[in-house]
Design an enzyme around this catalytic site. Structure first.
Site, short mmCIF file in Angstrom:
data_model
loop_
_atom_site.label_atom_id
_atom_site.label_comp_id
_atom_site.label_asym_id
_atom_site.label_seq_id
_atom_site.Cartn_x
_atom_site.Cartn_y
_atom_site.Cartn_z
N HIS A 148 0.02 -3.86 9.39
CA HIS A 148 1.45 -3.79 9.12
C HIS A 148 2.17 -3.30 10.37
O HIS A 148 1.60 -2.58 11.18
CB HIS A 148 1.77 -2.85 7.96
N HIS A 208 0.83 -1.20 0.00
CA HIS A 208 0.00 0.00 0.00
C HIS A 208 0.87 1.26 0.00
O HIS A 208 0.70 2.15 -0.84
CB HIS A 208 -0.90 0.02 1.24
N ASP A 261 7.45 -2.28 8.21
CA ASP A 261 6.88 -2.57 6.90
C ASP A 261 6.60 -1.27 6.14
O ASP A 261 6.80 -1.18 4.93
CB ASP A 261 5.58 -3.35 7.04
#
Length: 235
Positions: free
Chosen positions: A204, A164, A208
């Site tokens: 996450h 993302h 990350d």
């Protein structure tokens, strides 16, 4: 103007009679601190991190992983856990951002004829798949999933690194390259909000998210070098 010479080899390829550091003077140190203060700050940070890393206690096997992002978003996590509709709504908005980043990256290649962002995405997500398969981390016990999160269907996913955040960063880098600064700022703000949501839902870890930004910058640079080398071969 004084400046440190950090090279220990002469132009002819031989070695100097003295190591480079033995030629440094006080004015050289002052010059570096004045004109290269950013590396100096990182040097101080390195020393601090080394001292912290060697003294901090490791997380025990029976304890959950420690993440500063989880701590910072604890109240938001409780709010989303107690409000499934709000969690679903934020997931829907996050999915819209996912569609936006994919659409923009595809647009730059298919419509504008600039493949760099697409090449970056191909490099990046291939690497993410390899790394994610090599180290498969379990979901956090506090994970708050949603069936309409991007990609749709509440599918399984790799933790490291955040696709993302990486995808949104790729789009933002391309916007800045094309001087679409306001649009890039909008994507950056949305990326920050998305990061907060990912931490709050335990989708996450903080590393990350940082890894996603770093990977986007790295592979964007590699894609640029690939394009440059391709143009040279065609001349």
């Amino acid at each position: 103007m004084s400046q440190m010479d950090i090279s220990t080899r002469t132009e002819e390829g031989g070695w100097r009679s003295k190591p480079s550091f033995m030629t440094w003077r006080a004015r050289d140190v002052v010059y570096v601190m004045r004109h290269h203060w950013i590396p100096c700050l990182f040097a101080a940070g390195f020393l601090f991190v080394v001292s912290v890393e060697s003294s901090i206690k490791m997380v025990s096997e029976s304890s959950p992983p420690f993440d500063i992002g989880f701590v910072a978003t604890e109240s938001l996590h409780h709010l989303l856990a107690s409000s499934p509709d709000l969690n679903t709504g934020l997931a829907a908005l996050n999915s819209v951002l996912g569609v936006m980043q994919v659409s923009y990256i595809a647009w730059t290649w298919l419509i504008e004829g600039r493949p760099r962002a697409t090449i970056t995405a191909l490099f990046l997500f291939t690497c993410r798949g390899v790394l994610g398969y090599c180290t498969q981390l379990p979901l956090s016990k506090e994970y708050l999933g949603s069936a309409i999160d991007f990609p749709l269907g509440n599918l399984s996913f790799f933790y490291f690194f955040s696709g993302h955040v990486a995808g949104t960063t790729i789009a933002s880098l391309d916007m800045r390259r094309m001087q679409r600064l306001r649009l890039a700022m909008v994507f950056d703000i949305l990326n920050v909000l998305q990061s907060i949501r990912l931490l709050a839902t335990r989708g996450h870890y903080t590393i990350d998210l940082a890894g996603g930004v770093a990977a986007a910058i790295l592979f964007d640079s590699l894609a640029g070098k690939y394009e440059a080398n391709t143009r040279k071969r065609q001349l």
